[in-house]
Design a protein around this motif. Structure first.
Motif, PDB file in Angstrom:
ATOM      1  N   GLU A  70       0.971  -1.129   0.017  1.00  0.00           N
ATOM      2  CA  GLU A  70       0.020   0.093   0.051  1.00  0.00           C
ATOM      3  C   GLU A  70       1.089   1.220  -0.070  1.00  0.00           C
ATOM      4  O   GLU A  70       2.007   1.179   0.496  1.00  0.00           O
ATOM      5  CB  GLU A  70      -0.910  -0.156   1.201  1.00  0.00           C
ATOM      6  CG  GLU A  70      -1.847   0.994   1.173  1.00  0.00           C
ATOM      7  CD  GLU A  70      -3.106   0.782   2.298  1.00  0.00           C
ATOM      8  OE1 GLU A  70      -4.090   1.237   2.133  1.00  0.00           O
ATOM      9  OE2 GLU A  70      -2.735   0.111   3.382  1.00  0.00           O
ATOM     10  N   ASN A  71       0.256   2.361  -0.666  1.00  0.00           N
ATOM     11  CA  ASN A  71       1.149   3.441  -0.744  1.00  0.00           C
ATOM     12  C   ASN A  71       0.259   4.819  -0.609  1.00  0.00           C
ATOM     13  O   ASN A  71      -0.331   4.993  -1.579  1.00  0.00           O
ATOM     14  CB  ASN A  71       1.939   3.796  -1.888  1.00  0.00           C
ATOM     15  CG  ASN A  71       2.911   5.046  -1.898  1.00  0.00           C
ATOM     16  OD1 ASN A  71       2.578   5.748  -1.523  1.00  0.00           O
ATOM     17  ND2 ASN A  71       3.967   4.631  -2.589  1.00  0.00           N
ATOM     18  N   SER A  72       0.053   5.506   0.451  1.00  0.00           N
ATOM     19  CA  SER A  72      -0.720   6.507   0.806  1.00  0.00           C
ATOM     20  C   SER A  72      -0.457   7.788  -0.124  1.00  0.00           C
ATOM     21  O   SER A  72      -1.202   8.791  -0.196  1.00  0.00           O
ATOM     22  CB  SER A  72      -0.827   6.873   2.208  1.00  0.00           C
ATOM     23  OG  SER A  72       0.433   7.181   2.790  1.00  0.00           O
ATOM     24  N   LEU A  73       0.980   7.887  -0.465  1.00  0.00           N
ATOM     25  CA  LEU A  73       1.210   8.940  -1.217  1.00  0.00           C
ATOM     26  C   LEU A  73       0.277   9.232  -2.711  1.00  0.00           C
ATOM     27  O   LEU A  73       0.125  10.304  -3.315  1.00  0.00           O
ATOM     28  CB  LEU A  73       2.885   8.820  -1.685  1.00  0.00           C
ATOM     29  CG  LEU A  73       3.916   8.872  -0.665  1.00  0.00           C
ATOM     30  CD1 LEU A  73       5.286   8.818  -1.230  1.00  0.00           C
ATOM     31  CD2 LEU A  73       3.668  10.281   0.061  1.00  0.00           C
ATOM     32  N   LEU A  74      -0.103   7.932  -3.102  1.00  0.00           N
ATOM     33  CA  LEU A  74      -0.971   7.931  -4.210  1.00  0.00           C
ATOM     34  C   LEU A  74      -2.333   8.401  -4.042  1.00  0.00           C
ATOM     35  O   LEU A  74      -3.075   8.725  -5.222  1.00  0.00           O
ATOM     36  CB  LEU A  74      -1.157   6.632  -4.861  1.00  0.00           C
ATOM     37  CG  LEU A  74       0.231   6.328  -5.172  1.00  0.00           C
ATOM     38  CD1 LEU A  74       0.222   4.645  -5.804  1.00  0.00           C
ATOM     39  CD2 LEU A  74       0.942   7.039  -6.471  1.00  0.00           C
ATOM     40  N   ASP A  75      -2.747   8.370  -2.900  1.00  0.00           N
ATOM     41  CA  ASP A  75      -4.316   8.706  -2.508  1.00  0.00           C
ATOM     42  C   ASP A  75      -4.657  10.122  -3.027  1.00  0.00           C
ATOM     43  O   ASP A  75      -5.947  10.394  -3.152  1.00  0.00           O
ATOM     44  CB  ASP A  75      -4.454   8.765  -0.842  1.00  0.00           C
ATOM     45  CG  ASP A  75      -4.509   7.287  -0.526  1.00  0.00           C
ATOM     46  OD1 ASP A  75      -4.594   6.417  -1.203  1.00  0.00           O
ATOM     47  OD2 ASP A  75      -4.220   7.092   0.696  1.00  0.00           O
ATOM     48  N   GLU A  76      -3.837  11.085  -3.070  1.00  0.00           N
ATOM     49  CA  GLU A  76      -4.131  12.499  -3.383  1.00  0.00           C
ATOM     50  C   GLU A  76      -4.845  12.668  -5.104  1.00  0.00           C
ATOM     51  O   GLU A  76      -5.577  13.271  -5.207  1.00  0.00           O
ATOM     52  CB  GLU A  76      -2.937  13.449  -3.698  1.00  0.00           C
ATOM     53  CG  GLU A  76      -3.035  14.625  -4.208  1.00  0.00           C
ATOM     54  CD  GLU A  76      -1.686  15.421  -4.120  1.00  0.00           C
ATOM     55  OE1 GLU A  76      -1.897  16.638  -4.675  1.00  0.00           O
ATOM     56  OE2 GLU A  76      -0.784  15.130  -3.807  1.00  0.00           O
ATOM     57  N   HIS A  77      -4.409  11.785  -5.813  1.00  0.00           N
ATOM     58  CA  HIS A  77      -4.571  11.548  -7.222  1.00  0.00           C
ATOM     59  C   HIS A  77      -5.807  10.409  -7.443  1.00  0.00           C
ATOM     60  O   HIS A  77      -6.176  10.133  -8.455  1.00  0.00           O
ATOM     61  CB  HIS A  77      -3.616  11.480  -8.132  1.00  0.00           C
ATOM     62  CG  HIS A  77      -2.582  12.434  -7.982  1.00  0.00           C
ATOM     63  ND1 HIS A  77      -2.676  13.833  -8.343  1.00  0.00           N
ATOM     64  CD2 HIS A  77      -1.447  12.503  -7.191  1.00  0.00           C
ATOM     65  CE1 HIS A  77      -1.846  14.582  -7.968  1.00  0.00           C
ATOM     66  NE2 HIS A  77      -0.902  13.787  -7.491  1.00  0.00           N
ATOM     67  N   ARG A  78      -6.138   9.530  -6.389  1.00  0.00           N
ATOM     68  CA  ARG A  78      -6.753   8.385  -6.666  1.00  0.00           C
ATOM     69  C   ARG A  78      -8.326   8.842  -6.809  1.00  0.00           C
ATOM     70  O   ARG A  78      -8.960   9.893  -6.317  1.00  0.00           O
ATOM     71  CB  ARG A  78      -7.020   7.552  -5.286  1.00  0.00           C
ATOM     72  CG  ARG A  78      -7.274   6.320  -5.466  1.00  0.00           C
ATOM     73  CD  ARG A  78      -6.988   5.203  -4.277  1.00  0.00           C
ATOM     74  NE  ARG A  78      -7.039   4.013  -4.531  1.00  0.00           N
ATOM     75  CZ  ARG A  78      -7.069   2.998  -3.712  1.00  0.00           C
ATOM     76  NH1 ARG A  78      -6.448   3.438  -2.424  1.00  0.00           N
ATOM     77  NH2 ARG A  78      -7.207   1.900  -3.974  1.00  0.00           N
ATOM     78  N   VAL A  79      -9.004   7.917  -7.610  1.00  0.00           N
ATOM     79  CA  VAL A  79     -10.223   8.102  -7.975  1.00  0.00           C
ATOM     80  C   VAL A  79     -11.089   6.804  -8.095  1.00  0.00           C
ATOM     81  O   VAL A  79     -10.288   5.788  -8.208  1.00  0.00           O
ATOM     82  CB  VAL A  79     -10.583   8.675  -9.520  1.00  0.00           C
ATOM     83  CG1 VAL A  79     -10.084  10.113  -9.577  1.00  0.00           C
ATOM     84  CG2 VAL A  79      -9.658   7.958 -10.754  1.00  0.00           C
ATOM     85  N   TYR A  80     -12.418   6.581  -8.232  1.00  0.00           N
ATOM     86  CA  TYR A  80     -13.112   5.453  -7.964  1.00  0.00           C
ATOM     87  C   TYR A  80     -13.855   5.438  -9.052  1.00  0.00           C
ATOM     88  O   TYR A  80     -15.092   5.856  -8.862  1.00  0.00           O
ATOM     89  CB  TYR A  80     -13.603   5.406  -6.417  1.00  0.00           C
ATOM     90  CG  TYR A  80     -12.754   5.444  -5.445  1.00  0.00           C
ATOM     91  CD1 TYR A  80     -12.112   4.285  -4.996  1.00  0.00           C
ATOM     92  CD2 TYR A  80     -12.305   6.632  -4.697  1.00  0.00           C
ATOM     93  CE1 TYR A  80     -11.126   4.483  -4.001  1.00  0.00           C
ATOM     94  CE2 TYR A  80     -11.259   6.437  -3.760  1.00  0.00           C
ATOM     95  CZ  TYR A  80     -10.649   5.274  -3.263  1.00  0.00           C
ATOM     96  OH  TYR A  80      -9.883   5.379  -2.333  1.00  0.00           O
ATOM     97  N   PRO A  81     -13.658   4.787 -10.200  1.00  0.00           N
ATOM     98  CA  PRO A  81     -14.559   4.669 -11.441  1.00  0.00           C
ATOM     99  C   PRO A  81     -15.754   4.038 -10.967  1.00  0.00           C
ATOM    100  O   PRO A  81     -15.860   2.907 -10.355  1.00  0.00           O
ATOM    101  CB  PRO A  81     -13.849   4.064 -12.433  1.00  0.00           C
ATOM    102  CG  PRO A  81     -12.397   3.918 -11.787  1.00  0.00           C
ATOM    103  CD  PRO A  81     -12.385   4.085 -10.482  1.00  0.00           C
ATOM    104  N   GLU A  82     -16.761   4.744 -11.360  1.00  0.00           N
ATOM    105  CA  GLU A  82     -18.416   3.899 -11.094  1.00  0.00           C
ATOM    106  C   GLU A  82     -18.438   3.028 -12.212  1.00  0.00           C
ATOM    107  O   GLU A  82     -18.979   1.790 -12.185  1.00  0.00           O
ATOM    108  CB  GLU A  82     -19.471   4.978 -11.229  1.00  0.00           C
ATOM    109  CG  GLU A  82     -19.178   5.879  -9.944  1.00  0.00           C
ATOM    110  CD  GLU A  82     -20.230   6.916 -10.058  1.00  0.00           C
ATOM    111  OE1 GLU A  82     -21.439   6.774 -10.820  1.00  0.00           O
ATOM    112  OE2 GLU A  82     -20.245   7.945  -9.220  1.00  0.00           O
ATOM    113  N   THR A  83     -17.861   3.187 -13.404  1.00  0.00           N
ATOM    114  CA  THR A  83     -18.332   2.253 -14.419  1.00  0.00           C
ATOM    115  C   THR A  83     -16.867   2.020 -15.345  1.00  0.00           C
ATOM    116  O   THR A  83     -16.667   2.725 -16.479  1.00  0.00           O
ATOM    117  CB  THR A  83     -19.345   2.470 -15.588  1.00  0.00           C
ATOM    118  OG1 THR A  83     -18.845   4.010 -16.054  1.00  0.00           O
ATOM    119  CG2 THR A  83     -20.609   2.680 -15.138  1.00  0.00           C
ATOM    120  N   PRO A  84     -15.967   1.120 -14.831  1.00  0.00           N
ATOM    121  CA  PRO A  84     -14.549   1.220 -15.268  1.00  0.00           C
ATOM    122  C   PRO A  84     -14.653   0.344 -16.515  1.00  0.00           C
ATOM    123  O   PRO A  84     -15.318  -0.737 -16.824  1.00  0.00           O
ATOM    124  CB  PRO A  84     -13.882   0.186 -14.344  1.00  0.00           C
ATOM    125  CG  PRO A  84     -14.774  -0.388 -13.370  1.00  0.00           C
ATOM    126  CD  PRO A  84     -16.009   0.538 -13.530  1.00  0.00           C
TER     127      PRO A  84
END
Length: 89
Positions: A70-84
């Motif tokens: 796990e890498n929390s440094l990536l959380d700033e740019h993370r998105v959660y696609p609804e329909t990948p």
């Protein structure tokens, strides 16, 4: 395994953010998949030789990364696609 769907304003900003993180890892510790802009292609069923009509759905730069840790440094740019449109296999 930890999957990250990331979104940046440009490819350059993606590289500036990700390269320092990924350079610290051994290549066996991650997989990077650059998607780029999200585009929709419409084909003419009556003329299969015609170029498709391309519509840009999202002009931001998208990158998927799979890490072994796990890498929390990536959380700033993370998105959660609804329909990948695709997933890692």
């Amino acid at each position: 395994m930890f999957d990250y769907n990331l979104k940046f304003d440009t490819e350059q900003k993606a590289n500036e953010s990700l390269n320092p993180i990924l350079e610290a890892l051994h290549p066996s510790q991650y997989v990077r998949y650059d998607i780029g802009q999200i585009k929709n292609y419409e084909y003419d069923a009556n003329d299969l030789e015609a170029e498709p009509v391309v519509t840009i759905v999202d002009d931001k730069w998208h990158v998927n990364i799979r890490l072994r840790t796990e890498n929390s440094l990536l959380d700033e740019h993370r998105v959660y696609p609804e329909t990948p449109s695709h997933e890692f296999s």
